[in-house]
Design an enzyme around this catalytic site. Sequence first.
Site, short mmCIF file in Angstrom:
data_model
loop_
_atom_site.label_atom_id
_atom_site.label_comp_id
_atom_site.label_asym_id
_atom_site.label_seq_id
_atom_site.Cartn_x
_atom_site.Cartn_y
_atom_site.Cartn_z
N ASP A 95 7.47 6.88 -4.13
CA ASP A 95 7.88 6.26 -2.87
C ASP A 95 8.86 7.15 -2.12
OD1 ASP A 95 9.73 5.77 -4.95
OD2 ASP A 95 10.62 4.08 -3.87
N GLU A 159 11.56 3.74 -6.75
CA GLU A 159 12.83 4.39 -7.04
C GLU A 159 13.80 4.28 -5.87
OE1 GLU A 159 15.87 7.57 -7.34
OE2 GLU A 159 14.40 7.24 -5.76
#
Length: 450
Positions: A95, A159
């Site tokens: 991400d 994350e």
Amino acid sequence: MAEEQPGHQGTGHVDGQALDEVVRFTSELIRIDTTNRGGGDCRERPAAEYAAERLAGAGLEPTLLERTPGRTNVVARIEGTDPSADALLVHGHLDVVPAEAADWSVDPFSGEIRDGVVWGRGAIDMKNMDAMILSVVRGWARAGVRPRRDIVIAFTADEEASAEDGSGFLADQHASLFEGCTEGISESGAFTFHDGRGNQLYAIAAGERGTGWLKLTARGKAGHGSKVNPDNAVGKLAAAISRIGEYRWPVRLTPTVRAALTELAALYGEQTDLEAPGYDVDALLEKLGPAADLVAPTVRNSANPTMLQAGYKVNVIPGEAVAYVDGRFLPGGEEEFAATLDRLTGADVDWEFHHREVALQAPVQSPTYAKMRAAVEEFAPEGHVVPYCMSGGTDAKQFSRLGITGYGFSPLKTPEGFDYQALFHGVDERVPVDALHFGVRVLDRYLRTA
């Protein structure tokens, strides 16, 4: 096709295809928009499938795992030649943080390659490292290379938010996939830091400050804005926020930061005695010049007010006011951090952890750190490798629940004037092609000897 540079021992299998692939993979991963806006607003699955397909092409058997539909993680294991050796975790997140296209010189999700540079969100944080991992593993498959120890590859979701759908989910629900892993490597280490004095520093992360995001709540008596109100929630909160913002946290040196200061002081010929009572660390930092930026954020705890919420109308005194503070604490510093917040908020304001994660400490005097240093020095002999502690955090926090000691090691060699750290979450994020080639060579060298 790119050509492998001669003259480095045992790197013939880092072939032109590996060098081409790391650039192409970085670009193609950037084009897969995995923006994480928080609150579950993200979908990593297309990037996870992309990574899994390339791992499968290297003869591995990747597993895709989800806690929430679309929030996909990928895990695969490479068997080493020494079954008695501890396993190593190599992980990267899929991400990225949001990007406002109007602020950028290029479309942030174009993956454009221009003038030897790959542009786009994730070029530094951290689709570049994801691409390096993929290209190294595929290069090994072509050359028939196996590492000494088992290597577990993990590409994670989430994350950039809570990690609940990513590394937290994997650590809590799929610990068996990481059996035997005692150490791990991931982002934010072994990058070039130009010190303005002609030196190239390569900082390898051996620690992270803990995360203490705080919610502060003040309560008072609601009323009309025209009347005197000594029990005003906004005033109470403002006073507490002012005390927090103005507080000067005391210096607290962890082993990693102490090692960093010692090595930097020696490099610049500065006399230092960090053990001396009352030693002025801030004065030493001033003498280090730009290199102090590697250390200054981690010589003390910190707490920065970031959000305020109160009221709904200018002539109404609200009964409650809320603020959020981004707090970070050093390894071993959480107790002092909490006690200080109790004192600074006072009797009129309550506080709680809005999000909390542990601080990490990794040994600098270890075979793992020595091998990472050697890998960088082989390809950047002019550089000076130093340890540092990250001011923020990574997925290593969640994986530490499994007893995995984490290091930051995502090698890049960048030219002077290229501000690596400023590009994290910044506008016009980009990475030079040459830096990716360097990263593949160094990562390959380290992983084969780890």
